[in-house]
Design an enzyme around this catalytic site. Structure first.
Site, mmCIF file in Angstrom:
data_model
loop_
_atom_site.group_PDB
_atom_site.id
_atom_site.type_symbol
_atom_site.label_atom_id
_atom_site.label_comp_id
_atom_site.label_asym_id
_atom_site.label_seq_id
_atom_site.Cartn_x
_atom_site.Cartn_y
_atom_site.Cartn_z
ATOM 1 N N ARG A 22 0.825 -1.220 0.000
ATOM 2 C CA ARG A 22 0.000 0.000 0.000
ATOM 3 C C ARG A 22 0.857 1.267 0.000
ATOM 4 N NH1 ARG A 22 -4.794 -0.713 4.141
ATOM 5 N NH2 ARG A 22 -5.516 1.124 2.995
ATOM 6 N N ARG A 52 -9.708 -3.091 -4.221
ATOM 7 C CA ARG A 52 -11.095 -3.502 -3.953
ATOM 8 C C ARG A 52 -12.001 -3.348 -5.166
ATOM 9 N NH1 ARG A 52 -11.951 -1.341 2.200
ATOM 10 N NH2 ARG A 52 -10.861 -3.115 3.134
ATOM 11 N N ASP A 75 -15.352 2.305 2.887
ATOM 12 C CA ASP A 75 -15.125 0.892 3.217
ATOM 13 C C ASP A 75 -16.340 0.018 2.912
ATOM 14 O OD1 ASP A 75 -12.544 1.406 4.046
ATOM 15 O OD2 ASP A 75 -13.143 1.801 6.114
HETATM 16 C C1 S3P Z 1 -9.715 5.391 8.084
HETATM 17 C C2 S3P Z 1 -9.842 6.076 6.922
HETATM 18 C C3 S3P Z 1 -10.168 5.451 5.631
HETATM 19 C C4 S3P Z 1 -10.716 4.029 5.788
HETATM 20 C C5 S3P Z 1 -9.965 3.244 6.810
HETATM 21 C C6 S3P Z 1 -9.960 3.943 8.162
HETATM 22 C C7 S3P Z 1 -9.335 6.139 9.297
HETATM 23 O O1 S3P Z 1 -9.000 5.425 4.853
HETATM 24 O O2 S3P Z 1 -10.679 3.348 4.557
HETATM 25 O O3 S3P Z 1 -10.551 1.960 6.971
HETATM 26 O O4 S3P Z 1 -9.475 5.590 10.421
HETATM 27 O O5 S3P Z 1 -8.894 7.287 9.179
HETATM 28 P P1 S3P Z 1 -8.563 6.728 3.993
HETATM 29 O O6 S3P Z 1 -8.703 7.880 4.882
HETATM 30 O O7 S3P Z 1 -7.134 6.512 3.599
HETATM 31 O O8 S3P Z 1 -9.491 6.748 2.829
#
Ligand code: S3P
Length: 445
Positions: free
Chosen positions: A130, A357, A326
């Protein structure tokens, strides 16, 4: 751990199930759980957390703050973190493994940035693919250094006690990036500002204020400027973690899909920046009702009731994506049962989650006889009102791909299998047990 290449796969099959019924709660919100542990570590005094999500990702964050000198441990039902104050964390004795968690890794980079320590950060095969440049770029501007000439884990990062504040426009709508910068900003000299063009989850802002930091949010011309004052002092607090809407999404989706169902999930976080999935379900015609609104730990919560419903295809606009990022695999699976096309736009970020995804969802749909088109960052599911099933889905170390298709299989004509379920424990270890309590039927293999 679940993700070692030597761990045997744990395939599972979802079978057509009878009506799902019941009232239940889901475990604590993952985003809030990570933050409670980290802010507790950066605070002075003790932070007591009730309802912490005890899943792999969050346990890795608990281990990480402990390794940095802020012991996090469970005492009875409550997790206690012995904070060391901003700038007070210590050099760990060994490297830190973040498992499957992008949130844990990226937010901790912000924490480490403000300390003169060197930390070797690693993760599983999914996390190691990632992109970290999105956080490393702004954090490097502030003073963080990395030993390797690489933008993916494993990485050795070195922080500094003299971070420089920045004014940074987020190039991607990411709460993780916003949070990493704001956390580092707590330890910089002066004001650090993050500008977002699309609203992302705001748990960091809310919880930092609760811990005593100065965080100012100004909305102007469709953008939001969030400014944190540096040299901050946080004070240990009691935190109550509400139920995770991203976990509840699977139970609610199952209730909508399985004929005759009636399910209520109590005490779910319904922060506006998190409920795009539920809004979309209602637009599709689903009988989904939020009731008993109240507050818990500075966040809005409610009970969510869902009953089996006939669905129609809808357009899901790109600006809704951050509030349900998500939930797209689940929505896409649901859309197969809807009459007509469901068009989901602005899905670029889906490609850099625990798996790609967008591709994994499209492949899972195809394996189960659902026709879908990927057009750049848009996914169009051509719903026919019913799903054939009968396929096996490749989960690519992605918990949400596994859970979405294990939900779809409860209502499809033929069983739906997933190749592995081990990684479900990273976010929602109780998934199968809670589904079965409602009446869902699963078969190992
Ligand atoms: C999250 C932000 C999201 C989400 C992740 C949790 C967080 O990611 O997909 O499961 O706790 O800030 P991104 O902010 O990178 O989109």
């Amino acid at each position: 751990m679940a993700h070692s290449p030597n761990t045997p796969l744990q395939p599972l099959t979802a079978l057509k199930s009878g009506p799902l019924k019941g009232r239940l709660k889901v475990p604590g919100d993952k985003s809030i759980s990570h933050r409670a542990l980290m802010f507790g570590a950066l605070a002075t005094g003790t932070t007591r957390i009730t309802g912490l999500l005890e899943a792999g990702d969050v346990i890795n964050t608990a281990k990480a703050v402990t390794a940095l000198g802020a012991k996090a441990e469970k005492k009875g039902p409550v997790w206690e973190v012995k904070g060391r104050g901003t700038g007070g964390l210590m050099q760990p004795e060994a490297g830190i493994d973040f498992g499957n968690s992008g949130t844990g890794t990226r937010l901790m980079m912000g924490v480490i940035a403000g300390h003169g320590i060197t930390v070797h950060m690693s993760g599983d095969a999914s996390l190691s693919r990632r992109p970290m440049s999105r956080v490393l770029k702004p954090l490097r501007l502030m003073g963080l250094e990395t030993a390797e000439d690489r933008e993916t884990l494993p990485l050795t990062v070195r922080g500094t006690a003299s971070l420089v504040p920045i004014d940074y426009v987020l190039p991607v709508p990411s709460a993780q990036v916003k949070s990493a910068i704001l956390i580092a900003g707590l330890m910089a000299k002066g004001q650090t500002t993050v500008v977002e063009k699309e609203a992302t989850r705001d748990h960091t802002e809310r919880m930092l204020r609760y811990f005593g930091a100065q965080v100012r949010t100004v909305e102007k011309d469709g953008t939001t400027r969030i400014t944190v004052t540096g040299d901050a002092e946080l004070e240990g607090r009691d935190v109550v973690v509400p139920g995770d809407p991203s976990s509840a999404a699977f139970l609610i989706a199952a209730a909508v899909l399985v004929p005759g169902s009636d399910v209520t999930v109590e005490g779910v976080l319904v922060n506006e920046t998190r409920i795009g999935f539920y809004k979309t379900l209602q637009e599709m015609g689903a009988d989904v009702v939020l009731s008993n609104p109240r507050e818990e730990g500075g966040e809005p919560i409610a009970d969510i009731r869902a009953r089996a419903s006939k669905l129609k295809g809808v357009n899901v606009p790109a600006d809704r994506a951050p509030s349900m990022i998500d939930e797209y695999p689940m929505l896409a699976a649901l859309a197969g049962f809807a009459g007509g096309d469901t068009r989901m736009e602005g899905l670029a970020e889906l490609k850099v989650k625990e798996s790609d995804r967008l591709a994994a969802t499209a492949a899972g749909l195809a394996a189960n006889g659902v026709s879908a088109t990927v057009d750049g960052d848009t996914l169009i599911v051509h719903g026919t009102g019913k799903v054939k099933g009968g396929g096996t889905v490749a989960t690519h170390l992605d918990h949400r791909i596994a859970m979405a298709f294990l939900t779809m299989g409860l209502a499809s004509e033929e069983p739906v299998s997933v190749d592995d379920t081990a990684m479900i424990a990273t976010s929602f270890p109780e998934f199968r047990g809670l589904m079965e309590r409602l009446g869902a039927v699963y078969r190992a293999g």
